[in-house]
Design an enzyme around this catalytic site. Structure first.
Site, PDB file in Angstrom:
ATOM      1  N   ARG A   1      47.985  42.386  26.466  1.00  0.00           N
ATOM      2  CA  ARG A   1      47.222  41.147  26.669  1.00  0.00           C
ATOM      3  C   ARG A   1      45.814  41.307  26.093  1.00  0.00           C
ATOM      4  NH1 ARG A   1      49.396  41.762  32.189  1.00  0.00           N
ATOM      5  NH2 ARG A   1      47.375  42.651  32.711  1.00  0.00           N
TER       6      ARG A   1
ATOM      7  N   TYR B   1      39.162  28.882  28.453  1.00  0.00           N
ATOM      8  CA  TYR B   1      40.280  29.585  29.081  1.00  0.00           C
ATOM      9  C   TYR B   1      39.952  29.912  30.536  1.00  0.00           C
ATOM     10  CZ  TYR B   1      43.426  33.300  30.475  1.00  0.00           C
ATOM     11  OH  TYR B   1      44.327  34.052  31.189  1.00  0.00           O
TER      12      TYR B   1
ATOM     13  N   ARG C   1      36.411  44.050  33.351  1.00  0.00           N
ATOM     14  CA  ARG C   1      36.854  45.275  34.033  1.00  0.00           C
ATOM     15  C   ARG C   1      38.245  45.703  33.590  1.00  0.00           C
ATOM     16  NH1 ARG C   1      38.604  43.989  39.806  1.00  0.00           N
ATOM     17  NH2 ARG C   1      40.283  43.176  38.488  1.00  0.00           N
TER      18      ARG C   1
ATOM     19  N   PHE D   1      33.929  32.940  52.749  1.00  0.00           N
ATOM     20  CA  PHE D   1      35.032  32.803  51.794  1.00  0.00           C
ATOM     21  C   PHE D   1      34.507  32.812  50.358  1.00  0.00           C
ATOM     22  CE2 PHE D   1      37.722  30.130  49.135  1.00  0.00           C
ATOM     23  CZ  PHE D   1      39.010  30.568  49.417  1.00  0.00           C
TER      24      PHE D   1
END
Length: 418
Positions: A229, A172, A219, A289
């Site tokens: 969910r 997933y 978290r 980044f």
């Protein structure tokens, strides 16, 4: 006064917040001039800033044409994600849309006007996004289209399927985040700002995404529960409770924390891959980044580990802490020092009775081997008594002012955004 007490406990936060606010953030996120862009690209950057304030800042700091490619990549995936998240779209409509979404990139008129999601503008004005996609070099188009196709298939697979095994958890996370890491890595290499190996080594790129996604899932346990969910793998939580929601019950808090610690340990296994990946990067804008979200993630995991608050409220790192990480994580040695610092913090909190304690110690040992700093690590957070006295005086004099400017910096330091 609560803010003052927090800063007195962490005087270094004051220094970094001031440094950040007074122009330091431009070192890692220089301002981009949009006036020279065409109308379509300006619109795309407007949508980028609307849908992701913090991610928008680091995208716009990328060098050259890579910046536009990553901006479009983000918006395309945001549109795809908006379809997946929209519970008002029936499955018989949604599943084909997810499977076919990559083909819409080449259909100039395609748009979707019936979404009820907050980011629906990226679907309603998809023709502008797809036009700028087709304006990209073919090498960028091929990467974005391929990742979009694979992600759509994966999203459709998990629409009616819960995450049971740890293998499915990895699968997933691969679909929703690992593929993003792989796609970005291929874009980095396609731009010639990075070597070909960065885009070719999909295992490391996948780990970059999995580390971030698992941190977010860990978290966000309580928020996800409140919104119906479930992303924690059944194979793990079923050893600690009959239902995942049972972990919120006060009588189950000890078992809940043990479950939490096992998942944090699982996520830590990606850190060696993260360090190897970052060590290959050459371009400063690409390094910033990639590194900033990773150090935010390790700090978040350290805050969550063995912390009952995960099941009671929101666990966040301090704004000053986030700013410090952003401004420090500009080279591989600094990132290694940061990783070392936070895994040591986790190590000090390992309960001797925790079922995962041996595994946690083992993975931390492997991270230590890779991240042990060449110089004195303490230099990152060593401050002289004179500095501390001045910082505390500054806190007493200006805490109210700083509380105001810290709000202004929030768009830059919202760590862990999906």
């Amino acid at each position: 006064m609560e803010l003052l007490r927090k800063w007195l406990g962490h005087p270094e936060d004051i220094y970094h917040l001031l440094r950040f606010k007074m122009g330091g953030y431009r070192a890692v996120m220089p301002r981009m001039d949009t006036d020279s862009l065409g109308r379509g690209l300006r619109t795309c950057y407007h949508y980028l800033n609307q849908t992701s304030r913090s991610f928008a800042a680091v995208i716009q700091a990328l060098d050259g044409e890579l910046r536009h490619a990553v901006c479009i990549f983000y918006l395309v995936l945001r549109a795809l994600d908006t379809i997946e998240d929209d519970m008002t779209i029936s499955l018989d409509v949604k599943v084909p849309m997810l499977h076919e979404f990559h083909s819409y990139l080449y259909q100039p008129e395609w748009k979707y006007m019936e979404s009820k999601e907050k980011d629906r503008q990226v679907l309603e004005d998809f023709p502008t996004i797809s036009m700028e996609f087709r304006n990209l070099s073919k090498v960028y188009q091929d990467v974005i289209s391929d990742i979009c196709r694979k992600m759509g298939v994966g999203m459709a697979e998990f629409l009616e399927k819960k995450v049971d095994s740890q293998h499915e958890w990895d699968r997933y996370c691969h679909y929703v985040a690992g593929l993003v890491g792989i796609g970005l890595s291929r874009l980095f290499s396609a731009s010639d700002l990075e070597d070909a190996i960065v885009g070719q080594d999909t295992e490391l790129a996948n780990s970059m995404g999995l580390f971030l996604q698992k941190t977010n899932i860990i978290r966000d346990y309580l928020e996800d529960q409140q919104e119906g969910r479930e992303f924690w793998p059944r194979e793990v939580w079923s050893r600690y409770a009959k239902k995942l929601s049972d972990l919120t019950k006060p009588e189950n808090i000890d078992m809940a924390v043990q479950c939490l610690n096992e998942l944090v340990t699982n996520a830590l296994h990606h850190v060696p891959d993260v360090l190897t990946y970052l060590s290959r990067l050459k371009n400063q804008s690409v390094f910033n980044f990639c590194a900033i979200p990773q150090v935010m993630a390790i700090a978040t995991l350290a805050a969550c580990y063995n912390n009952k608050q995960v099941f009671r409220g929101v666990v966040k790192i301090r704004k000053g802490q986030a700013v410090t990480l952003m401004m420090d994580a500009t080279n591989i040695q600094a990132v290694k020092a940061i990783m070392y610092q936070y895994v040591e913090e986790i190590y000090q909190k390992i309960p001797s009775t925790d079922p995962s304690s041996n595994k946690t110690q083992q993975v931390i040992a492997s991270i230590r081997t890779m991240s042990f700093p060449g110089g004195p690590m303490a230099s990152r957070h060593h401050y002289s008594p004179i500095y501390l006295s001045c910082a505390m005086l500054l806190a007493a004099l200006s805490w109210q002012y700083l509380s105001t400017i810290s709000k202004a910096t929030e768009e830059y330091v919202q760590a862990g955004e999906n």
